[in-house]
Write a protein that holds these residues in place. Structure first.
Motif, PDB file in Angstrom:
ATOM      1  N   SER A  19      33.123  42.208  36.352  1.00 39.38           N
ATOM      2  CA  SER A  19      34.558  41.941  36.334  1.00 39.38           C
ATOM      3  C   SER A  19      34.800  40.485  35.982  1.00 39.38           C
ATOM      4  O   SER A  19      34.513  39.571  36.754  1.00 39.38           O
ATOM      5  CB  SER A  19      35.200  42.253  37.681  1.00 39.38           C
ATOM      6  N   GLU A  73      37.364  38.798  38.318  1.00 37.89           N
ATOM      7  CA  GLU A  73      36.806  38.286  39.576  1.00 37.89           C
ATOM      8  C   GLU A  73      36.123  36.946  39.379  1.00 37.89           C
ATOM      9  O   GLU A  73      36.251  36.043  40.200  1.00 37.89           O
ATOM     10  CB  GLU A  73      35.795  39.282  40.146  1.00 37.89           C
ATOM     11  N   GLU A 112      42.638  44.221  34.473  1.00 38.27           N
ATOM     12  CA  GLU A 112      43.182  44.311  35.843  1.00 38.27           C
ATOM     13  C   GLU A 112      44.592  43.729  35.932  1.00 38.27           C
ATOM     14  O   GLU A 112      45.383  44.128  36.777  1.00 38.27           O
ATOM     15  CB  GLU A 112      42.296  43.540  36.834  1.00 38.27           C
ATOM     16  N   TYR A 113      44.883  42.750  35.071  1.00 41.03           N
ATOM     17  CA  TYR A 113      46.172  42.060  35.194  1.00 41.03           C
ATOM     18  C   TYR A 113      47.315  42.823  34.523  1.00 41.03           C
ATOM     19  O   TYR A 113      48.481  42.566  34.817  1.00 41.03           O
ATOM     20  CB  TYR A 113      46.073  40.632  34.637  1.00 41.03           C
ATOM     21  N   GLN A 123      46.563  39.198  41.462  1.00 44.50           N
ATOM     22  CA  GLN A 123      45.136  38.892  41.345  1.00 44.50           C
ATOM     23  C   GLN A 123      44.310  40.018  41.958  1.00 44.50           C
ATOM     24  O   GLN A 123      44.798  40.739  42.838  1.00 44.50           O
ATOM     25  CB  GLN A 123      44.813  37.603  42.114  1.00 44.50           C
ATOM     26  N   THR A 124      43.042  40.124  41.542  1.00 43.80           N
ATOM     27  CA  THR A 124      42.176  41.102  42.197  1.00 43.80           C
ATOM     28  C   THR A 124      41.856  40.629  43.620  1.00 43.80           C
ATOM     29  O   THR A 124      41.665  41.432  44.516  1.00 43.80           O
ATOM     30  CB  THR A 124      40.876  41.342  41.400  1.00 43.80           C
ATOM     31  N   HIS A 125      41.818  39.293  43.804  1.00 43.39           N
ATOM     32  CA  HIS A 125      41.615  38.707  45.136  1.00 43.39           C
ATOM     33  C   HIS A 125      42.613  37.566  45.354  1.00 43.39           C
ATOM     34  O   HIS A 125      42.268  36.405  45.105  1.00 43.39           O
ATOM     35  CB  HIS A 125      40.189  38.161  45.287  1.00 43.39           C
TER      36      HIS A 125
END
Ligand SMILES: [Fe+2]
Length: 287
Positions: A18, A21, A101-102, A267-269
């Motif tokens: 990813s 990430e 992801e975004y 965000q993913t995190h």
């Protein structure tokens, strides 16, 4: 720990699982061989600066993509604008392909053409981007938004773009947070009322501006903090969260840059954002 440069191989080769990430963790993604050819007419933009010299860069902004700071004939300026619009599409495609992801949470902001050698222009210390810093925009509070930037070296003579990359955001913040002045919601309201800022400056914006200045003013930190020199060759494209990754631009001319905004919540995190890192270091949510 110094932010790593992660090379992303071309199509068909296995890359990191990813990329989002890795980016959120403070990496700089480097794409060695993405295609963005210039037409024969456009090569003039890398032979001399088509800039009026008043601003640091030439850019297009907003839906109308109005060109600002450019020089040249009307035909040349129209071509430069078209080049920047094409670069914006290139950056958009890169984000869609490598950072899926975004999705639609990404908003594209300004696109710039940077024809000047960074160290040729004498700047005040605050505007001196050879000093290690994280990006913060004084008049444009961004609150819960991240700054993602897509850069490409278009130098025609093999000249690399030289950067310094510094330590991770958390280690830097630990050293500098105790020195920063406290946030005043009242003065933030005043700055907005006086239209010195375009929106009310949040505590996060306040901290980032003071971090930016404190970092650039600290000669000892600039000289001795953990750092590494990196080179981006012509034809290379690199992507990073410039509000998270400590960087200084040390040399090179003719570069394209696209700024994009991402909400922290997308965000993913989200906990790896500078917003949340600063809140953790302070032991309370930001105002
Ligand atoms: Fe910067």
């Amino acid at each position: 720990m110094i932010s790593p440069i992660l090379t992303v191989p071309g199509a068909g080769q296995a890359g990191p699982a990813s990329l989002a990430e890795a980016l959120e963790g403070g990496a700089v993604l480097m794409f060695p061989d993405l295609d963005f050819p210039l037409s024969p007419f456009e090569t003039r933009f890398t032979e001399r600066p088509f800039a009026d010299g008043k601003a640091k860069n030439v850019n297009i902004r907003g839906k109308t993509a109005t060109l600002r700071g450019a020089a040249g004939t009307p035909e040349e300026q129209a071509a430069l604008r078209a080049l920047l619009i094409r670069y914006r599409e290139f950056a958009k495609g890169l984000i869609a392909r490598y950072l899926p992801e975004y999705g639609t949470a990404i908003t594209l902001a300004g696109t710039s053409y940077r024809p000047f050698d960074v160290d040729r222009r004498k700047m005040s210390w605050r505007r001196d981007d050879t000093r290690l810093h994280v990006d913060a925009f004084p008049s444009n509070p961004i609150g819960e938004t991240r700054i993602l930037r897509v850069f490409r070296n278009i130098n025609p003579e093999g000249q690399p773009r030289l950067w310094r990359i510094g330590e991770d955001f958390g280690s830097m913040a630990e050293k500098f947070l105790p020195r920063l002045p406290g946030y005043s919601p009242l003065s933030a309201r005043l700055l907005a009322a006086l239209r010195i800022t375009k929106a009310k400056r949040s505590e996060y914006d306040h901290l980032m501006l003071h971090l930016h200045d404190a970092l650039k003013q600290d000669a000892d930190y600039q000289a001795h903090a953990p750092q590494a020199d990196v080179q981006f060759q012509p034809g290379e494209t690199w992507v990073t969260f410039s509000d998270l990754v400590m960087h200084g631009a040390m040399g090179g001319r003719y570069m394209l840059e696209q700024t994009a905004y991402l909400p922290v919540a997308a965000q993913t995190h989200p906990d790896r954002s500078p917003q949340r890192i600063l809140a953790r270091k302070l032991g309370r949510p930001l105002q």
